[in-house]
Enzyme design. Structure first.
Site, mmCIF file in Angstrom:
data_model
loop_
_atom_site.group_PDB
_atom_site.id
_atom_site.type_symbol
_atom_site.label_atom_id
_atom_site.label_comp_id
_atom_site.label_asym_id
_atom_site.label_seq_id
_atom_site.Cartn_x
_atom_site.Cartn_y
_atom_site.Cartn_z
ATOM 1 C CB CYS A 318 4.282 6.924 53.303
ATOM 2 S SG CYS A 318 3.773 6.083 51.960
ATOM 3 C CD GLU A 352 3.663 8.430 57.156
ATOM 4 O OE1 GLU A 352 2.596 7.748 57.185
ATOM 5 O OE2 GLU A 352 4.743 8.081 56.752
#
Length: 360
Positions: A318, A352
């Protein structure tokens, strides 16, 4: 493009810009073509938190601008369709009841693709039986589960979770998602991530080690590609949800250990013994693959070195900055075989990424 522009052209431009940034940030590596998994342009967020603002006799959901000034939220296009349906109906109930409205501080929504919703009302006051009775009437009227929170207090009207259904390569998986626990906010993109991970590990064989497994989000679909799966997670609520989800989906080749990645690394190296691993015989496992989905801080140096022992690495990140730092070490021993951009958070700078690595 503005943050309020949810047109197809606006979305494609922001996704193009995000991809260009990722290509630039990872230019030092020899990457295959980056696979891009877009989001829906609207109604993609399954959960959201709103502060509430009281002005005289009116309460509104609010967010804050860069100057920390509140502005009322009358619609939330990025939120799920169900969330948008519930928001005005709940607000009408709040404004019609001083008991619900008084000292209400925040409202959290958790929704699913299959039509379930959980609403948490957070207060700066103790909650009474009278409040609970009112919340029960709202549950029946809006057909949602409701939780009340205040300092050292948590009142359940009925359930503290929803059940989400994820469709992955022709199969549905059911997930318990508990209030205040981490879940992937963009369910559609999450399904893309799960399918990508399964497709890219089909031929690995052997056993899988997963660190930071959460509620078993990746664990469940990945288990079909391996003889056995050992997954670790430190948060008690997430471990309990993972165990629930394993049973709910009738999967029999997964074991969960409640411990941090650092602790498990020590156990693998024989540095320490842990009672929490007494039900696991590490010698029974023949790991071919490790799956990591670390927090924003990325992998610590010791865990990074642990990953390098495995033939195959699946890395979900992330935070591209810490992913890049980790890859500088991991690519000393491994080659990047696949790289993906998952647009979990459209109209933001967040990206992401997924990386498949194979030992040289």
């Amino acid at each position: 493009m503005t943050v309020n522009d949810f047109s197809a052209a606006s979305y494609q431009q922001q996704l193009h810009d995000k991809l260009s940034r990722i290509q630039k940030d990872f230019a030092e590596f020899s990457l295959p073509e980056i696979q891009v998994y877009p989001s829906a342009e609207k109604h993609y967020r399954m959960r959201a938190e709103f502060r509430v603002w009281h002005q005289q006799d009116v309460t509104n959901y609010v967010m804050f601008d860069e100057a920390k000034r509140p502005y009322a939220i009358h619609e939330f296009p990025v939120g799920s369709a169900l969330m948008n349906q519930l928001m005005p109906n709940l607000l009408a109930e709040i404004n019609a009841s001083e008991l619900l409205r008084h000292k209400l501080y925040q409202v959290d929504f958790l929704t699913t693709q299959r039509g379930e919703a959980l609403i948490t009302l957070i207060y700066h006051k103790p909650l009474t039986d009278e409040w609970l009775a009112k919340a029960k009437s709202i549950k029946q009227k809006l057909d949602v589960d409701i939780i009340g929170r205040s300092r050292k207090q948590r009142l359940l009207v009925e359930r503290d979770h929803v059940i989400e259904r994820m469709h992955v390569l022709g199969r549905d998986y059911l997930y318990q998602q508990v209030e205040a626990s981490f879940t992937q906010p963009n369910a559609g993109v999450c399904e893309s991530m799960l399918s990508w991970a399964v497709n890219n590990s089909k031929n690995n064989g052997g056993d899988l080690l997963e660190l930071y497994c959460g509620n078993g989000n990746f664990t469940l679909p990945l288990s079909q590609n391996f003889s056995k799966v050992l997954a670790t997670e430190v948060a008690k609520t997430s471990v309990e949800s993972a165990q629930f989800n394993i049973a709910k989906n009738n999967i029999e080749n997964i074991q969960i250990a409640r411990m941090s990645s650092e602790e498990f690394s020590q156990a693998m190296d024989g540095v320490r013994e842990f009672n929490r691993l007494r039900h696991v015989n590490l010698a029974d496992y023949h790991f071919s693959t490790i799956f990591v989905d670390p927090p924003r801080a990325g992998l610590d140096p010791h865990t990074t070195s642990i990953t390098q022992r495995f033939d195959n690495i699946i890395y979900i990140s992330c935070n591209p900055a810490t992913l890049r730092e980790n890859l500088r070490t991991i690519t000393e021993t491994h080659t990047i075989k696949a790289f993906a951009l998952f647009d979990q958070f459209p109209y933001t700078h967040h990206a992401e990424c997924g990386v498949i690595l194979q030992k040289k």
